[in-house]
Design a protein around this motif. Sequence first.
Motif, PDB file in Angstrom:
ATOM      1  N   GLN A   1      10.963 -66.033   6.264  1.00 27.23           N
ATOM      2  CA  GLN A   1       9.677 -66.636   5.959  1.00 27.23           C
ATOM      3  C   GLN A   1       9.294 -66.385   4.501  1.00 27.23           C
ATOM      4  N   PRO A   2       8.377 -67.195   3.953  1.00 29.34           N
ATOM      5  CA  PRO A   2       7.965 -67.011   2.560  1.00 29.34           C
ATOM      6  C   PRO A   2       7.301 -65.646   2.352  1.00 29.34           C
ATOM      7  N   LEU A   3       7.303 -65.184   1.096  1.00 25.88           N
ATOM      8  CA  LEU A   3       6.732 -63.869   0.783  1.00 25.88           C
ATOM      9  C   LEU A   3       5.256 -63.785   1.145  1.00 25.88           C
ATOM     10  N   ASP A   4       4.502 -64.851   0.945  1.00 26.62           N
ATOM     11  CA  ASP A   4       3.061 -64.830   1.185  1.00 26.62           C
ATOM     12  C   ASP A   4       2.692 -65.412   2.550  1.00 26.62           C
ATOM     13  N   TYR A   5       3.621 -65.401   3.478  1.00 28.69           N
ATOM     14  CA  TYR A   5       3.373 -66.001   4.796  1.00 28.69           C
ATOM     15  C   TYR A   5       2.347 -65.176   5.566  1.00 28.69           C
ATOM     16  N   GLN A   6       1.296 -65.838   6.041  1.00 31.20           N
ATOM     17  CA  GLN A   6       0.196 -65.139   6.706  1.00 31.20           C
ATOM     18  C   GLN A   6       0.230 -65.273   8.225  1.00 31.20           C
ATOM     19  N   ARG A   7       1.265 -65.869   8.768  1.00 34.90           N
ATOM     20  CA  ARG A   7       1.327 -66.100  10.203  1.00 34.90           C
ATOM     21  C   ARG A   7       2.464 -65.287  10.814  1.00 34.90           C
TER      22      ARG A   7
ATOM     23  N   GLN B   1      10.110 -58.590  15.462  1.00 34.05           N
ATOM     24  CA  GLN B   1       9.947 -57.523  14.476  1.00 34.05           C
ATOM     25  C   GLN B   1      10.208 -58.085  13.087  1.00 34.05           C
ATOM     26  N   LEU B   2       9.261 -57.846  12.153  1.00 35.83           N
ATOM     27  CA  LEU B   2       9.362 -58.350  10.783  1.00 35.83           C
ATOM     28  C   LEU B   2       9.920 -57.273   9.868  1.00 35.83           C
ATOM     29  N   THR B   3      11.002 -57.580   9.165  1.00 35.84           N
ATOM     30  CA  THR B   3      11.619 -56.657   8.209  1.00 35.84           C
ATOM     31  C   THR B   3      12.069 -57.446   6.992  1.00 35.84           C
ATOM     32  N   ASN B   4      11.485 -57.094   5.820  1.00 31.83           N
ATOM     33  CA  ASN B   4      11.870 -57.754   4.565  1.00 31.83           C
ATOM     34  C   ASN B   4      11.797 -59.273   4.667  1.00 31.83           C
ATOM     35  N   ASN B   5      10.652 -59.758   5.162  1.00 29.24           N
ATOM     36  CA  ASN B   5      10.385 -61.199   5.277  1.00 29.24           C
ATOM     37  C   ASN B   5      11.342 -61.930   6.207  1.00 29.24           C
ATOM     38  N   VAL B   6      12.004 -61.211   7.083  1.00 29.92           N
ATOM     39  CA  VAL B   6      12.843 -61.822   8.110  1.00 29.92           C
ATOM     40  C   VAL B   6      12.350 -61.350   9.472  1.00 29.92           C
ATOM     41  N   THR B   7      11.948 -62.279  10.302  1.00 30.64           N
ATOM     42  CA  THR B   7      11.532 -61.953  11.666  1.00 30.64           C
ATOM     43  C   THR B   7      12.751 -61.976  12.572  1.00 30.64           C
ATOM     44  N   GLU B   8      13.043 -60.844  13.193  1.00 29.49           N
ATOM     45  CA  GLU B   8      14.153 -60.771  14.145  1.00 29.49           C
ATOM     46  C   GLU B   8      13.579 -60.800  15.549  1.00 29.49           C
ATOM     47  N   ILE B   9      14.006 -61.772  16.310  1.00 28.27           N
ATOM     48  CA  ILE B   9      13.507 -61.992  17.666  1.00 28.27           C
ATOM     49  C   ILE B   9      14.595 -61.600  18.659  1.00 28.27           C
ATOM     50  N   THR B  10      14.245 -60.781  19.628  1.00 22.68           N
ATOM     51  CA  THR B  10      15.199 -60.322  20.641  1.00 22.68           C
ATOM     52  C   THR B  10      14.704 -60.749  22.012  1.00 22.68           C
ATOM     53  N   CYS B  11      15.526 -61.492  22.728  1.00 20.13           N
ATOM     54  CA  CYS B  11      15.159 -62.008  24.047  1.00 20.13           C
ATOM     55  C   CYS B  11      16.052 -61.375  25.108  1.00 20.13           C
ATOM     56  N   GLU B  12      15.431 -60.679  26.061  1.00 22.89           N
ATOM     57  CA  GLU B  12      16.157 -60.082  27.182  1.00 22.89           C
ATOM     58  C   GLU B  12      16.350 -61.127  28.276  1.00 22.89           C
ATOM     59  N   LEU B  13      17.598 -61.368  28.661  1.00 24.31           N
ATOM     60  CA  LEU B  13      17.941 -62.394  29.645  1.00 24.31           C
ATOM     61  C   LEU B  13      18.682 -61.718  30.793  1.00 24.31           C
ATOM     62  N   VAL B  14      18.103 -61.730  31.972  1.00 27.15           N
ATOM     63  CA  VAL B  14      18.635 -60.958  33.088  1.00 27.15           C
ATOM     64  C   VAL B  14      19.666 -61.750  33.880  1.00 27.15           C
ATOM     65  N   ASP B  15      19.284 -62.917  34.353  1.00 25.42           N
ATOM     66  CA  ASP B  15      20.148 -63.684  35.249  1.00 25.42           C
ATOM     67  C   ASP B  15      21.076 -64.613  34.463  1.00 25.42           C
ATOM     68  N   THR B  16      22.091 -65.103  35.149  1.00 24.13           N
ATOM     69  CA  THR B  16      22.973 -66.109  34.553  1.00 24.13           C
ATOM     70  C   THR B  16      22.266 -67.456  34.524  1.00 24.13           C
ATOM     71  N   GLY B  17      22.696 -68.329  33.643  1.00 25.54           N
ATOM     72  CA  GLY B  17      22.106 -69.655  33.548  1.00 25.54           C
ATOM     73  C   GLY B  17      21.709 -70.000  32.126  1.00 25.54           C
ATOM     74  N   ASN B  18      21.004 -71.115  31.994  1.00 23.72           N
ATOM     75  CA  ASN B  18      20.530 -71.583  30.691  1.00 23.72           C
ATOM     76  C   ASN B  18      19.064 -71.214  30.489  1.00 23.72           C
ATOM     77  N   TYR B  19      18.745 -70.789  29.277  1.00 24.39           N
ATOM     78  CA  TYR B  19      17.374 -70.410  28.921  1.00 24.39           C
ATOM     79  C   TYR B  19      16.932 -71.210  27.698  1.00 24.39           C
ATOM     80  N   GLN B  20      15.811 -71.919  27.836  1.00 26.56           N
ATOM     81  CA  GLN B  20      15.196 -72.552  26.686  1.00 26.56           C
ATOM     82  C   GLN B  20      14.414 -71.497  25.917  1.00 26.56           C
ATOM     83  N   VAL B  21      14.503 -71.542  24.591  1.00 24.97           N
ATOM     84  CA  VAL B  21      13.780 -70.604  23.731  1.00 24.97           C
ATOM     85  C   VAL B  21      12.854 -71.424  22.845  1.00 24.97           C
ATOM     86  N   PHE B  22      11.556 -71.173  22.933  1.00 22.65           N
ATOM     87  CA  PHE B  22      10.563 -71.913  22.176  1.00 22.65           C
ATOM     88  C   PHE B  22      10.040 -71.051  21.040  1.00 22.65           C
TER      89      PHE B  22
END
Length: 439
Positions: free
Chosen positions: A357-363, A396-417
């Motif tokens: 994300q940009p340096l001045d990103y407020q969201r 989690q935001l680190t150095n202007n990079v948001t790292e998103i971690t999604c825990e997926l329990v069951d088998t199958g397809n998951y849409q990520v929004f």
Amino acid sequence: MSNNLETRFLTELRKRQRQQKRQKLLKVVKPLMLVGLGLALAYAVYIAPAIGLLLVGGVAIAGLIYQRRRPNVVWLSKKRLRYCFGFSLLALALVYRANPNLLNAPVGNLYVRLAHNPLPQSETITTNWPWPAEQQLHPAIKTIPADAETSIASVAQYITQSETDPQQQVKAVHDYVIQHLSYDRDVLTTGRRPSQEAENVFVAQKAVCEGYSKLFQALGQAVGLEVAYITGDVRRDLAPIDVIPKLYRAASPQYDWTLHAWNAVKLDDHWQLVDTTWDDSDRKYRSNYLMPPANVMISSHLPTLSAWQLLDQQKNKQTFEQSPLLLPDFFVEGLELVSPGVYTTEVEQVGKIQVKQPLDYQRRVVAFTRKEARDDFSIWDWSTEEEPTEKICDSQLTNNVTEITCELVDTGNYQVFLISLGETAGDWLRIGQLKFHVA
């Protein structure tokens, strides 16, 4: 009979026998060769017209050379011409029946290039996109009097009298269409499709994408703009499947729910893309699809005729569906998807996403997952829909990079929004969509 005469007789007899065998073989092989040549020509013309022309030219040159060396042999007789013509038509008919788009696409692209000449967009093109967040309906459309809405022509006359800037005229036409029409959901739920011609939807004040696009085209042309009508597909996971009853879907298993229609409008000798259907929102005024850059539009819209992609590097259906699905607000926000680089990612039980994300990103950039429901149908569940299971991912935001971690329990397809959140409760933007597959 002398030995010399007998030898000559036997030699001539063998020669005659070889010629007869060759003629019998040609009767079988010639039709097959002609069919193969016709198919090869049709395929070559589709893949690359230059290859097809070279092939035809090579055959013609070879024929001329053969004719000069053997002047007593007629290489291109009327009979052979009839054979070639007939088998070529048969080959083209077989190709067209197997896949009509193999012939429709090159013919359609040729027509589009001759009639409209849509060139790839240049980086020097300037438009008002992205439009200011506080942008509302064009002032002329907000205050349009009732006597100016008696016909498409009267609306066009009112717009031209109220606005002279071509780009603002496009906005006025766009705003009038999304303000005048409402989406006809009955078409999706019942299958009954009223006429989508511009005059009909103008009176009915409701339409599906075809009607929105045809009204935009008719009104834009009446204003004096050069407007084209485009058909194609949207991403498979953006098709409005959720509003279509299961019974209707099961009764039409072969129907392509990704079919869509939108427009292109020419300004300053450059084509711009517009989708009034997707900008018609009950929540608030939207202009995301009002002349966005071509690289933004291709994330979700794939025209049937590739010339309307307006790109130097064009995409096919496979690369279109495999690319990450990023919506206009993702680009407006100045975000960059670091990973993954494809739409569907195979994972074990944890899916990860990185967004710069940009340096001045407020969201804040966040995400949630939803396990896809079963695609199969049962005679016991026509009236019920499987409840989706939604789960918020860790961000989690680190150095202007948001790292998103999604825990997926069951088998199958998951849409990520992917969502961009503001400081207030109702301030959120849907910015993209990905998919994880757990084996």
